[in-house]
Write an enzyme that holds these catalytic residues in place. Sequence first.
Site, PDB file in Angstrom:
ATOM      1  N   ARG A   1      12.596  42.770  27.162  1.00 32.42           N
ATOM      2  CA  ARG A   1      12.615  44.112  27.765  1.00 32.42           C
ATOM      3  C   ARG A   1      13.637  45.027  27.089  1.00 32.42           C
ATOM      4  O   ARG A   1      13.323  46.129  26.667  1.00 32.42           O
ATOM      5  CB  ARG A   1      12.913  44.019  29.259  1.00 32.42           C
ATOM      6  CG  ARG A   1      11.872  43.193  29.987  1.00 32.42           C
ATOM      7  CD  ARG A   1      11.975  43.332  31.489  1.00 32.42           C
ATOM      8  NE  ARG A   1      11.334  42.200  32.141  1.00 32.42           N
ATOM      9  CZ  ARG A   1      10.768  42.247  33.330  1.00 32.42           C
ATOM     10  NH1 ARG A   1      10.759  43.350  34.020  1.00 32.42           N
ATOM     11  NH2 ARG A   1      10.205  41.167  33.855  1.00 32.42           N
TER      12      ARG A   1
ATOM     13  N   ASP B   1       2.834  30.555  27.825  1.00 36.08           N
ATOM     14  CA  ASP B   1       2.076  31.712  27.327  1.00 36.08           C
ATOM     15  C   ASP B   1       2.543  32.400  26.036  1.00 36.08           C
ATOM     16  O   ASP B   1       1.920  32.299  24.986  1.00 36.08           O
ATOM     17  CB  ASP B   1       1.892  32.763  28.438  1.00 36.08           C
ATOM     18  CG  ASP B   1       3.177  33.115  29.208  1.00 36.08           C
ATOM     19  OD1 ASP B   1       4.257  32.667  28.798  1.00 36.08           O
ATOM     20  OD2 ASP B   1       3.089  33.839  30.212  1.00 36.08           O
TER      21      ASP B   1
ATOM     22  N   GLU C   1      14.218  37.463  29.211  1.00 39.94           N
ATOM     23  CA  GLU C   1      13.949  38.779  29.804  1.00 39.94           C
ATOM     24  C   GLU C   1      14.744  39.871  29.107  1.00 39.94           C
ATOM     25  O   GLU C   1      14.231  40.964  28.869  1.00 39.94           O
ATOM     26  CB  GLU C   1      14.275  38.781  31.307  1.00 39.94           C
ATOM     27  CG  GLU C   1      13.425  37.842  32.146  1.00 39.94           C
ATOM     28  CD  GLU C   1      11.978  38.281  32.290  1.00 39.94           C
ATOM     29  OE1 GLU C   1      11.618  39.369  31.820  1.00 39.94           O
ATOM     30  OE2 GLU C   1      11.184  37.514  32.877  1.00 39.94           O
TER      31      GLU C   1
ATOM     32  N   GLU D   1      -1.753  41.581  32.135  1.00 33.51           N
ATOM     33  CA  GLU D   1      -2.429  40.717  31.143  1.00 33.51           C
ATOM     34  C   GLU D   1      -3.938  40.959  31.000  1.00 33.51           C
ATOM     35  O   GLU D   1      -4.475  40.898  29.885  1.00 33.51           O
ATOM     36  CB  GLU D   1      -2.168  39.232  31.452  1.00 33.51           C
ATOM     37  CG  GLU D   1      -0.741  38.783  31.216  1.00 33.51           C
ATOM     38  CD  GLU D   1       0.244  39.204  32.297  1.00 33.51           C
ATOM     39  OE1 GLU D   1      -0.224  39.658  33.365  1.00 33.51           O
ATOM     40  OE2 GLU D   1       1.469  39.105  32.084  1.00 33.51           O
TER      41      GLU D   1
HETATM   42  C1  DMJ Z   1       6.025  40.557  31.310  1.00 33.97           C
HETATM   43  O1  DMJ Z   1       7.397  40.577  31.491  1.00 33.97           O
HETATM   44  C2  DMJ Z   1       5.657  39.972  29.979  1.00 33.97           C
HETATM   45  O2  DMJ Z   1       4.346  40.303  29.681  1.00 33.97           O
HETATM   46  C3  DMJ Z   1       5.789  38.482  29.947  1.00 33.97           C
HETATM   47  O3  DMJ Z   1       5.406  37.922  28.722  1.00 33.97           O
HETATM   48  C4  DMJ Z   1       4.895  37.914  31.017  1.00 33.97           C
HETATM   49  N1  DMJ Z   1       5.184  38.459  32.290  1.00 33.97           N
HETATM   50  C5  DMJ Z   1       5.391  39.863  32.477  1.00 33.97           C
HETATM   51  C6  DMJ Z   1       4.165  40.599  32.963  1.00 33.97           C
HETATM   52  O4  DMJ Z   1       3.344  39.910  33.781  1.00 33.97           O
END
Ligand code: DMJ
Length: 647
Positions: free
Chosen positions: A273, A402, A269, A536
């Site tokens: 971010r 993912d 995270e 997404e």
């Molecule tokens: C975000 O923090 C990023 O896109 C991450 O890869 C997946 N989850 C959240 C949004 O849903």
Amino acid sequence: MVFRKLPGVSASGMGLRLSQKFVFLLFLSGLVTLCFGALFFLPDSVRLKRIFLSKTETQPVTVGSGSENDAREHLKRPNKDQEHGPRAMTPAKGETSSSKLKSQSRKPPVSLEATEERLAGGKAQEDLTLPRSKTESSGSERATASDHGANSDTFSYQKFKRCLLKPPLGRDNGKPSDPKTNERREKVKEMMKFAWDNYKRYAWGKNELRPLTKNGHIGNMFGGLRGASIIDSLDTLYIMGMMEEYNDAKEWVKTSLDLNSNGEASLFEVNIRYVGGLLSAYYLTGEELFKSKALELGEKLLPAFNTPTGIPRGVINLGSGTSWSWGWASAGSSILAEFGTLHLEFVHLSELSNNPIYTEKVMNIRKLLNKIEKPHGLYPNFLSPVSGNWVQHHVSIGGLGDSFYEYLIKSFLMSDKTDDGAKKMYYGALEAIEANLVQKSPGGLTYMAEWRGGILDHKMGHLACFSGGMIGIGADDGEPEKRQHFLDLAAEITHTCHESYTRSATKLGPEGFRFDAGAEATATRLSDRYYILRPEVIESYMYMWRLTHDPKYREWGWEAVEALEQNCRVESGFSGIRDVYTVSVSHDNMQQSFFLSETLKYLYLLFSDDDLLPLEDWVFNTEAHPLPIVRKSCLQDEATQDKTVSE
Ligand code: DMJ
């Protein structure tokens, strides 16, 4: 205590004969060695092992509750194999002393050729291909270490700008000529202003806004770092031309972003971010402040990699450098989507610092992934950072897996299509996914199932809906005969995700939807019905629009805008909802930072001309922070030209 007299043993206080003493001591020391040695074979989670072998203390890490993100998301979804034990994290077994790490990260830069040699164990390996342009990097540009284990003075922003093919903001900031589209774009900008103003008013400096209770949320995903919504918004504000707000955000970074926090953070995270947000703010604006903050923070993440395999652990104390695996992850394992989602940012950290250590760290991950056996060519979600083996065979294109796949194709694209190793891994993984996971429902919807040791779970998470866009942007670089097929697959997945929205009462999609027991793209469990402002599905609309210009993607995006306005807009911001299948909505009181960083940015781009952040020059990290394509050969030419001019 009374000792019974043994034959040959004098009664005088266990007075053994010398030879007996020797044999006894030998036996005792053998026993102790055996017991101690056995500790190494115990799983990381066994308490005894943590007590005896840990150089770092075991510390409890509590994970944020209200706000959802993926690590927090994992917590909510334990399966039988990954029951959360006590919230104690497995300590790192490897070196974690921050002083040692500092000296490691401050070592003089080494050439990438040497790096490759070291990683490949002295001989070139086919499956560990560094970007071809590695040989083009200028050795003469490497200078002495600066504050952050880096030679940050050697990166020239001007040179970088000259290597872009197009201006980042386009001719007219991407303003579309069609008035209706422009009106829609303006609406998205108004939503951003509303979300931002309320964050500023009620939660300034905190991580996220709680729009119902009108206060801020800090959570404990960011190791005591603050201002997640500010960092996540910098680039969105900038591309939307909200300069007053952008300047407030920049001023906050300058005066209040304190990186000397001392708490437990999610490596993933913080990377996507904070590091991603600061990097893209730097590349867009050229403000040195953002670069130096990104480098300072990047260095604090390095200790997480000090494990026997170099696979980083998921949690790190930003102050001490101590790292742990998530308490809920099977047997102290690391998560594919977490350690596999560092590559883009780390390559840029190396670029900006002229210090290859960041690239080395992520290339080492890739090397290990290439080496180990993959069931049916698939990448399971859990890997032991100690043994380097898979811990269980759960494969998913949604949560836990993912963005690993996303970063493979984006690493290739970001390397100016020179990173053949990433390309090979991506198309190999996609082939395995198609062979094992891609399914067609009785109603004709294409979806990605999850795979548990060979058994399919006919469920698709909202998170997995990014894959429409991912397969789309990778279509053109596949085998010529497969290109159209990939584009069709991308369109089909995006269509299915749109169906998950249209089949709900609110016209927003649930967190997870199923394709069994008569269900088609709908949630069948109460626990899957929520929507937390995730991006997404809209992300895939944006990419598919850019790739095909089929107007339906803009229409679908507009449907989402209307649904967000109708169901998620509250008096003081935007909030997630608990059940997408009822219009008398119950709000979750959380305005996620990714709503400002991703959802609104992708909507704005969807209604803009393609020359706003053109895909020829930019890739978006998984938090939608744009990072530029690295054109080593151009930078090299520019460097040569500069040199010639000065001679
Ligand atoms: C975000 O923090 C990023 O896109 C991450 O890869 C997946 N989850 C959240 C949004 O849903």
